[in-house]
Design an enzyme around this catalytic site. Structure first.
Site, PDB file in Angstrom:
ATOM      1  N   HIS A 116      43.308  -0.124  28.922  1.00  0.00           N
ATOM      2  CA  HIS A 116      42.963  -1.123  27.918  1.00  0.00           C
ATOM      3  C   HIS A 116      43.697  -0.809  26.625  1.00  0.00           C
ATOM      4  CE1 HIS A 116      40.490  -2.874  24.747  1.00  0.00           C
ATOM      5  NE2 HIS A 116      40.036  -1.686  24.420  1.00  0.00           N
ATOM      6  N   SER A 117      44.311  -1.791  25.996  1.00  0.00           N
ATOM      7  CA  SER A 117      44.893  -1.692  24.667  1.00  0.00           C
ATOM      8  C   SER A 117      45.892  -0.538  24.576  1.00  0.00           C
ATOM      9  CB  SER A 117      43.767  -1.569  23.643  1.00  0.00           C
ATOM     10  OG  SER A 117      44.245  -1.617  22.320  1.00  0.00           O
ATOM     11  N   MET A 118      45.670   0.412  23.669  1.00  0.00           N
ATOM     12  CA  MET A 118      46.571   1.554  23.508  1.00  0.00           C
ATOM     13  C   MET A 118      46.752   2.297  24.839  1.00  0.00           C
ATOM     14  SD  MET A 118      45.930   5.113  21.469  1.00  0.00           S
ATOM     15  CE  MET A 118      44.811   5.645  22.756  1.00  0.00           C
TER      16      MET A 118
END
Length: 162
Positions: free
Chosen positions: A77-79
């Site tokens: 997720h994300s980073m």
């Protein structure tokens, strides 16, 4: 899928981000959610250590080495998705599956800006360490200044004038 599924959380998050999703994974699937240092409720790196996304690729390889996994699958997720993308690109033979929940690709910069960017980041890390060591108050900004700093600091990907 041969190797276990490894979960990588996002910026300002931690392994708990997968707490609500993990119960829905197949029961015969090994799942390990990692805490990436310095984000959310995760532990910080020791003073003198810098945070850079490429440095989050190395722990994945170390994890595989420690547990003698030939391959892993990544759900991120994300980073964490950026880091999983980079790991998958660098070591495609080590990745069975990559699930990126909400990122398309890592932020890229033109080659002529990379050196200056890294030099600035090194100076910023040292400045922050001196401030913590000397217990100096961090800078203080008005709301409009914070919004502008966020806008410019994200390469204008977050809208200014909120």
């Amino acid at each position: 899928m041969n190797g276990p599924l490894v979960g990588l959380h996002g910026w300002q998050d931690n392994a708990g981000t997968f707490d609500t999703l993990a119960p829905y994974l197949p029961t015969n699937m090994a799942f390990l959610a990692l805490d990436m240092p310095g984000h959310g409720l995760s532990s910080w790196l020791p003073e003198g250590m810098a945070y850079h996304s490429i440095d989050y690729v190395v722990p994945l390889r170390r994890l595989m080495e420690e547990y003698k996994w030939d391959t892993i699958s990544l759900m991120a997720h994300s980073m964490g998705s950026i880091n999983a993308f980079v790991f998958s690109a660098l070591m495609p033979d080590k990745v069975d599956l990559y699930i990126g929940l909400d990122i398309l690709k890592p932020l890229t910069r033109s080659a002529d800006k990379i050196i200056d960017n890294y030099a600035d980041r090194i100076e910023g890390v040292l400045k922050a360490e001196r401030r913590m060591r000397d217990k100096t108050e961090p800078p203080c900004y008005e709301w409009d200044q914070l919004v502008e700093r966020l806008h410019l600091g994200t390469d204008k990907s977050v809208l200014g004038g909120l």
